[in-house]
Design a protein around this motif. Structure first.
Motif, PDB file in Angstrom:
ATOM      1  N   VAL A   1     -39.963  -1.317 -27.326  1.00  0.00           N
ATOM      2  CA  VAL A   1     -38.606  -1.797 -27.545  1.00  0.00           C
ATOM      3  C   VAL A   1     -38.177  -2.485 -26.258  1.00  0.00           C
ATOM      4  N   SER A   2     -37.350  -3.496 -26.342  1.00  0.00           N
ATOM      5  CA  SER A   2     -36.972  -4.236 -25.147  1.00  0.00           C
ATOM      6  C   SER A   2     -36.254  -3.336 -24.139  1.00  0.00           C
ATOM      7  N   GLU A   3     -36.424  -3.679 -22.871  1.00  0.00           N
ATOM      8  CA  GLU A   3     -35.782  -2.914 -21.803  1.00  0.00           C
ATOM      9  C   GLU A   3     -34.269  -2.866 -21.989  1.00  0.00           C
ATOM     10  N   LYS A   4     -33.701  -3.981 -22.411  1.00  0.00           N
ATOM     11  CA  LYS A   4     -32.250  -4.052 -22.619  1.00  0.00           C
ATOM     12  C   LYS A   4     -31.803  -3.077 -23.706  1.00  0.00           C
ATOM     13  N   GLN A   5     -32.563  -2.998 -24.798  1.00  0.00           N
ATOM     14  CA  GLN A   5     -32.225  -2.073 -25.874  1.00  0.00           C
ATOM     15  C   GLN A   5     -32.340  -0.617 -25.423  1.00  0.00           C
ATOM     16  N   LEU A   6     -33.413  -0.327 -24.674  1.00  0.00           N
ATOM     17  CA  LEU A   6     -33.596   1.035 -24.166  1.00  0.00           C
ATOM     18  C   LEU A   6     -32.486   1.418 -23.196  1.00  0.00           C
ATOM     19  N   LEU A   7     -32.078   0.476 -22.362  1.00  0.00           N
ATOM     20  CA  LEU A   7     -30.987   0.744 -21.428  1.00  0.00           C
ATOM     21  C   LEU A   7     -29.702   1.049 -22.189  1.00  0.00           C
ATOM     22  N   THR A   8     -29.432   0.279 -23.223  1.00  0.00           N
ATOM     23  CA  THR A   8     -28.240   0.522 -24.042  1.00  0.00           C
ATOM     24  C   THR A   8     -28.289   1.916 -24.675  1.00  0.00           C
TER      25      THR A   8
END
Length: 278
Positions: free
Chosen positions: A9-16
């Motif tokens: 999963v994209s880093e941005k999605q995981l961060l969210t």
């Protein structure tokens, strides 16, 4: 260099997702700790983008501060440890990065000053300095991506230091330094081993995580240690080829300065923790 696992999963999605988990956790929200994006990303990257493990590590980071060792952390401020920076260097990060792995290298040696005479709480104050450095390492990409190599010297280790070692203190240090941060320790080198050092290793070894034990390298001579570190990148007390007064040339002072620059944050956090002590 250290291999970086790409998230499915994209880093941005995981961060969210990690941010949402943190914001839904009252314990985390009310801790006073600054859970900014860079902080959260470090835990994600350090835990190879495993969202659950990253979140669990953050919970441990909060737990040791807010509950388990709140007495320790409620007094943790750079200002309270200023006197230690005027003493002979006992802990440092080297400018040198391991050329094969890209790891940062941390070095530690027993303080040459009679610790019972000058340090208020010898073990706790040394651990406090290490903790402040680790807090600043969270924001260093190399430390998160490549991991750390630790070098501990037994030079000058004697009965005064040995008396500071106890099972409870060892457990405290491991709980904080090895379980509540997102770093990977790739190697641990122990050099200049005396009888006291060997005895201490035997006491400490059962408490050390199995993975770390497998990565420990005990050096009976500096010659074997120099197979890993050339003398031109290490201080004189590790057999470096410079005079003692020139050792400052191999140290990276960023971490000292960074902690001092964030004094207000640490003081505010310590005050908040102190207010929560019954």
């Amino acid at each position: 260099m250290g291999r970086k696992k790409k998230p499915e999963v994209s880093e941005k999605q995981l961060l969210t997702s990690l941010k949402t988990l943190a914001e839904d956790n009252e314990d985390i929200v009310k801790s006073g700790i600054d859970f900014n994006d860079a902080f959260l990303l470090a835990f994600l990257r350090g835990r190879k983008y495993n969202l659950n493990v990253a979140y669990e590590t953050i919970q441990k980071y909060v737990h040791v501060r807010k509950r388990k060792y709140v007495e320790f952390f409620s007094q943790l401020t750079p200002e309270s440890l200023m006197y230690m920076y005027d003493m002979p260097r006992f802990m440092a990060i080297l400018k040198h990065r391991d050329p094969t792995t890209g790891c940062l290298v941390g070095v530690l040696r027993p303080n040459r000053v009679e610790i019972g005479a000058l340090l208020r709480k010898p073990f706790e104050d040394v651990l406090a300095c290490c903790t402040l450095a680790a807090d600043e390492l969270i924001y260093v990409d190399d430390a998160i991506k490549n991991g750390l190599i630790l070098v501990a010297s037994g030079e000058g280790f004697g009965m005064t230091h040995f008396r500071e070692i106890s099972p409870n203190r060892i457990k405290t240090a491991l709980d904080i330094m090895f379980h509540a941060y997102p770093f990977k320790v790739k190697q641990v080198h122990v050099v200049q081993c005396s009888a006291f050092v060997n005895t201490t290793i035997k006491i400490v070894m059962p408490f050390i995580p199995r993975k770390i034990r497998k990565r420990m390298i005990i050096h009976n001579t500096l010659e074997t240690f120099h197979e890993f570190f050339e003398p031109n990148v290490i201080p004189s007390w590790l057999g470096g080829n410079r005079r003692e007064e020139e050792d400052w040339e191999v140290y990276d002072y960023y971490f000292d300065r960074a902690a001092l620059d964030h004094t207000e944050y640490y003081e505010t956090l310590a005050k908040k923790l102190a207010e929560g002590i019954d």
